[in-house]
Scaffold this motif. Structure first.
Motif, PDB file in Angstrom:
ATOM      1  N   VAL A  41      10.943  55.021  37.613  1.00 14.15           N
ATOM      2  CA  VAL A  41      12.161  55.031  38.409  1.00 14.15           C
ATOM      3  C   VAL A  41      12.960  56.276  38.044  1.00 14.15           C
ATOM      4  O   VAL A  41      13.116  56.581  36.862  1.00 14.15           O
ATOM      5  CB  VAL A  41      13.013  53.772  38.132  1.00 14.15           C
ATOM      6  N   ASP A  42      13.451  56.998  39.048  1.00 13.60           N
ATOM      7  CA  ASP A  42      14.373  58.098  38.796  1.00 13.60           C
ATOM      8  C   ASP A  42      15.804  57.605  38.975  1.00 13.60           C
ATOM      9  O   ASP A  42      16.131  56.984  39.993  1.00 13.60           O
ATOM     10  CB  ASP A  42      14.139  59.258  39.764  1.00 13.60           C
ATOM     11  N   ILE A  43      16.652  57.895  37.990  1.00 14.35           N
ATOM     12  CA  ILE A  43      18.055  57.504  38.037  1.00 14.35           C
ATOM     13  C   ILE A  43      18.909  58.767  38.126  1.00 14.35           C
ATOM     14  O   ILE A  43      18.802  59.658  37.272  1.00 14.35           O
ATOM     15  CB  ILE A  43      18.457  56.700  36.786  1.00 14.35           C
ATOM     16  N   GLU A  44      19.718  58.841  39.166  1.00 12.26           N
ATOM     17  CA  GLU A  44      20.722  59.896  39.276  1.00 12.26           C
ATOM     18  C   GLU A  44      21.935  59.410  38.498  1.00 12.26           C
ATOM     19  O   GLU A  44      22.553  58.422  38.863  1.00 12.26           O
ATOM     20  CB  GLU A  44      21.055  60.121  40.745  1.00 12.26           C
ATOM     21  N   ILE A  45      22.262  60.091  37.405  1.00 14.27           N
ATOM     22  CA  ILE A  45      23.203  59.553  36.423  1.00 14.27           C
ATOM     23  C   ILE A  45      24.648  59.695  36.894  1.00 14.27           C
ATOM     24  O   ILE A  45      25.066  60.752  37.373  1.00 14.27           O
ATOM     25  CB  ILE A  45      22.993  60.230  35.061  1.00 14.27           C
ATOM     26  N   GLU A  46      25.389  58.619  36.730  1.00 16.23           N
ATOM     27  CA  GLU A  46      26.815  58.575  37.041  1.00 16.23           C
ATOM     28  C   GLU A  46      27.663  58.779  35.795  1.00 16.23           C
ATOM     29  O   GLU A  46      28.684  59.479  35.817  1.00 16.23           O
ATOM     30  CB  GLU A  46      27.159  57.230  37.683  1.00 16.23           C
ATOM     31  N   CYS A  47      27.263  58.142  34.700  1.00 14.08           N
ATOM     32  CA  CYS A  47      27.978  58.282  33.433  1.00 14.08           C
ATOM     33  C   CYS A  47      27.036  57.910  32.299  1.00 14.08           C
ATOM     34  O   CYS A  47      25.981  57.303  32.516  1.00 14.08           O
ATOM     35  CB  CYS A  47      29.243  57.427  33.404  1.00 14.08           C
ATOM     36  N   CYS A  48      27.437  58.264  31.079  1.00 11.90           N
ATOM     37  CA  CYS A  48      26.588  57.982  29.908  1.00 11.90           C
ATOM     38  C   CYS A  48      27.467  57.806  28.686  1.00 11.90           C
ATOM     39  O   CYS A  48      28.335  58.644  28.404  1.00 11.90           O
ATOM     40  CB  CYS A  48      25.599  59.123  29.681  1.00 11.90           C
ATOM     41  N   GLY A  49      27.260  56.717  27.963  1.00 13.79           N
ATOM     42  CA  GLY A  49      27.980  56.498  26.725  1.00 13.79           C
ATOM     43  C   GLY A  49      27.518  57.460  25.645  1.00 13.79           C
ATOM     44  O   GLY A  49      26.429  58.039  25.719  1.00 13.79           O
ATOM     45  N   VAL A  50      28.360  57.642  24.643  1.00 13.89           N
ATOM     46  CA  VAL A  50      28.047  58.509  23.508  1.00 13.89           C
ATOM     47  C   VAL A  50      27.877  57.619  22.280  1.00 13.89           C
ATOM     48  O   VAL A  50      28.800  56.916  21.874  1.00 13.89           O
ATOM     49  CB  VAL A  50      29.165  59.540  23.264  1.00 13.89           C
ATOM     50  N   CYS A  51      26.684  57.638  21.710  1.00 13.78           N
ATOM     51  CA  CYS A  51      26.323  56.732  20.627  1.00 13.78           C
ATOM     52  C   CYS A  51      26.177  57.504  19.317  1.00 13.78           C
ATOM     53  O   CYS A  51      25.699  58.645  19.307  1.00 13.78           O
ATOM     54  CB  CYS A  51      25.014  56.027  20.971  1.00 13.78           C
ATOM     55  N   ALA A  52      26.563  56.876  18.218  1.00 14.03           N
ATOM     56  CA  ALA A  52      26.477  57.526  16.914  1.00 14.03           C
ATOM     57  C   ALA A  52      25.034  57.880  16.550  1.00 14.03           C
ATOM     58  O   ALA A  52      24.791  58.845  15.811  1.00 14.03           O
ATOM     59  CB  ALA A  52      27.078  56.633  15.835  1.00 14.03           C
ATOM     60  N   SER A  53      24.071  57.136  17.070  1.00 13.28           N
ATOM     61  CA  SER A  53      22.676  57.455  16.782  1.00 13.28           C
ATOM     62  C   SER A  53      22.289  58.813  17.363  1.00 13.28           C
ATOM     63  O   SER A  53      21.450  59.525  16.812  1.00 13.28           O
ATOM     64  CB  SER A  53      21.760  56.360  17.330  1.00 13.28           C
ATOM     65  N   GLU A  54      22.911  59.182  18.478  1.00  9.49           N
ATOM     66  CA  GLU A  54      22.643  60.496  19.066  1.00  9.49           C
ATOM     67  C   GLU A  54      23.133  61.603  18.145  1.00  9.49           C
ATOM     68  O   GLU A  54      22.477  62.635  17.980  1.00  9.49           O
ATOM     69  CB  GLU A  54      23.317  60.581  20.439  1.00  9.49           C
ATOM     70  N   LEU A  55      24.274  61.365  17.538  1.00 10.54           N
ATOM     71  CA  LEU A  55      24.830  62.326  16.590  1.00 10.54           C
ATOM     72  C   LEU A  55      23.885  62.495  15.402  1.00 10.54           C
ATOM     73  O   LEU A  55      23.634  63.612  14.939  1.00 10.54           O
ATOM     74  CB  LEU A  55      26.196  61.840  16.123  1.00 10.54           C
TER      75      LEU A  55
END
Length: 384
Positions: A41-55
């Motif tokens: 599935v392709d998702i055209e992104i509207e918003c995205c949370g920022v997670c500490a794991s990404e940091l």
């Protein structure tokens, strides 16, 4: 107003780094998406949370070597993170049956699970040994997955979540990973008590991005919730979130004796094991109950606990990874029913916006989650 354009479906664009020393300054990057599989599935992104794991991944804190993506032989040596994604379905593989074009959906920390192994079939797809992370995961062909600080993301339909209309996108985003990470051990940890008609007592350790959602979710599940932190600085916030009580381990002298034999579950959401009074905390558990950790510290940190502590209550120390797709759907239904809302600050996506979110998160300047918004405006999408 759009500041860039994307030649979709030939390219995706996102904010990425090529060196961990540049963790706070991801640059707008173009990359080729993975080959579309029949179940993708392709998702055209509207918003995205920022997670500490990404940091932690951007800083390379969970690895002793280079980021996996930076040493991969495939494609650009860059990494775009982000795994609390909300957007619209814009493309379907030929065998996709669960979703339709234009549907609002979510994507958490996994972009693929096999759906064939015993773990998947038993409702534990988050533990699938063939799972591929939404970012920094490697597919069998060598493609390194790219995440949600981007115009689009491609994922297997088994990892994509339908989202109820009642939930606002910027608020449901943090539930994709952070909320699900605490919901799974909460549900599994107290459902036996609830089934007996008993109100369970849950201690939530660490009132941050994970912990603040854990308070709300445990309360919605029917528990008595006690927030546990080193100081009283977040006591007022915790009570507003629904906590029934508060323990400050750094200032109260005999808190473990005062709360002995109290908790059916201790959920550790703290992102550091330093100064965690584990021996004292375990004394507050009822017999044969669990201390479950979901907060992940620097890879060099260790828990310190005496084996004799366990003898006092037959307690167990464990951990929990994410949550299953079925549990994600349950969580969204719970949020819609009880109308609890993560405490979210929105930041428009841009090079400066992403840098601000990551830097402030690193500095602890967030109460209690960030959601990057304005993707359609920035990338010139949202027109399909």
């Amino acid at each position: 107003m759009s500041t860039t354009t994307v030649n979709y479906p030939e390219e995706f664009k996102g904010f990425a780094i090529s060196d961990p020393s540049e963790w706070s300054n991801p640059k707008l990057t173009s990359y080729v998406p993975k080959t579309l599989s029949p179940k993708d599935v392709d998702i055209e992104i509207e918003c995205c949370g920022v997670c500490a794991s990404e940091l932690a991944v951007l800083k390379n804190k969970w690895s002793t070597g280079p980021l996996r993506c930076l040493s991969s032989s495939y494609g650009p040596k860059t990494q775009c993170v982000g795994h609390e994604i909300v957007g619209k379905v814009v493309k379907l593989g030929e065998e996709v049956t669960e979703f339709k074009l234009g549907q609002r959906v979510g994507l958490g920390a996994h972009a693929y699970a096999c759906n064939e192994c015993s773990r998947c079939k038993e409702g534990n797809d988050q533990y699938c040994t063939k799972a591929v992370g939404t970012y920094s995961g490697v597919y069998p062909d060598g493609y390194v997955s790219q995440g949600g600080y981007a115009s689009h993301v491609r994922a297997n339909e088994s990892a994509v979540f339908p989202i109820p209309d009642a939930l606002e996108s910027h608020l449901v985003a943090p539930l994709q990973c952070g909320g699900l990470t605490v919901y799974s051990p909460l549900k599994r940890g107290i459902e036996d008590v609830l089934s007996k008609g008993i109100k369970p007592a849950v201690g939530v350790i660490g009132i941050g991005g994970l912990g603040h959602m854990a308070i709300m979710i445990a309360k919605a599940l029917g528990a008595e919730v006690i927030a546990i932190s080193r100081s009283t600085s977040k006591k007022e916030d915790a009570i507003k979130m629904g906590a029934d009580g508060f323990i400050a381990t750094g200032s109260a002298e005999q808190w473990e004796e005062e709360n002995a034999d109290k908790f059916h579950l201790l959920l550790n959401c703290a992102s550091s094991a330093t100064e965690l009074p584990l021996d004292r905390l375990l004394k507050t558990l009822k017999v044969n109950r669990k201390f479950i950790s979901v907060g992940l510290p620097d890879i060099r940190e260790k828990f310190e606990v005496s084996p004799f502590t366990f003898l006092q209550s037959g307690s167990t120390i464990g951990s929990s990874l994410l949550g299953s797709k079925a549990e994600a759907i349950e969580l969204f239904e719970l949020a819609a029913k009880h109308q609890f809302k993560p405490w979210v600050e929105t930041i428009p996506i841009s090079e400066a916006g992403v840098s601000e979110a990551l830097t402030r998160l690193s500095d602890g300047d967030v109460r209690y989650r960030f959601t990057l918004t304005g993707f359609n405006e920035f990338f010139g999408t949202g027109k399909q």
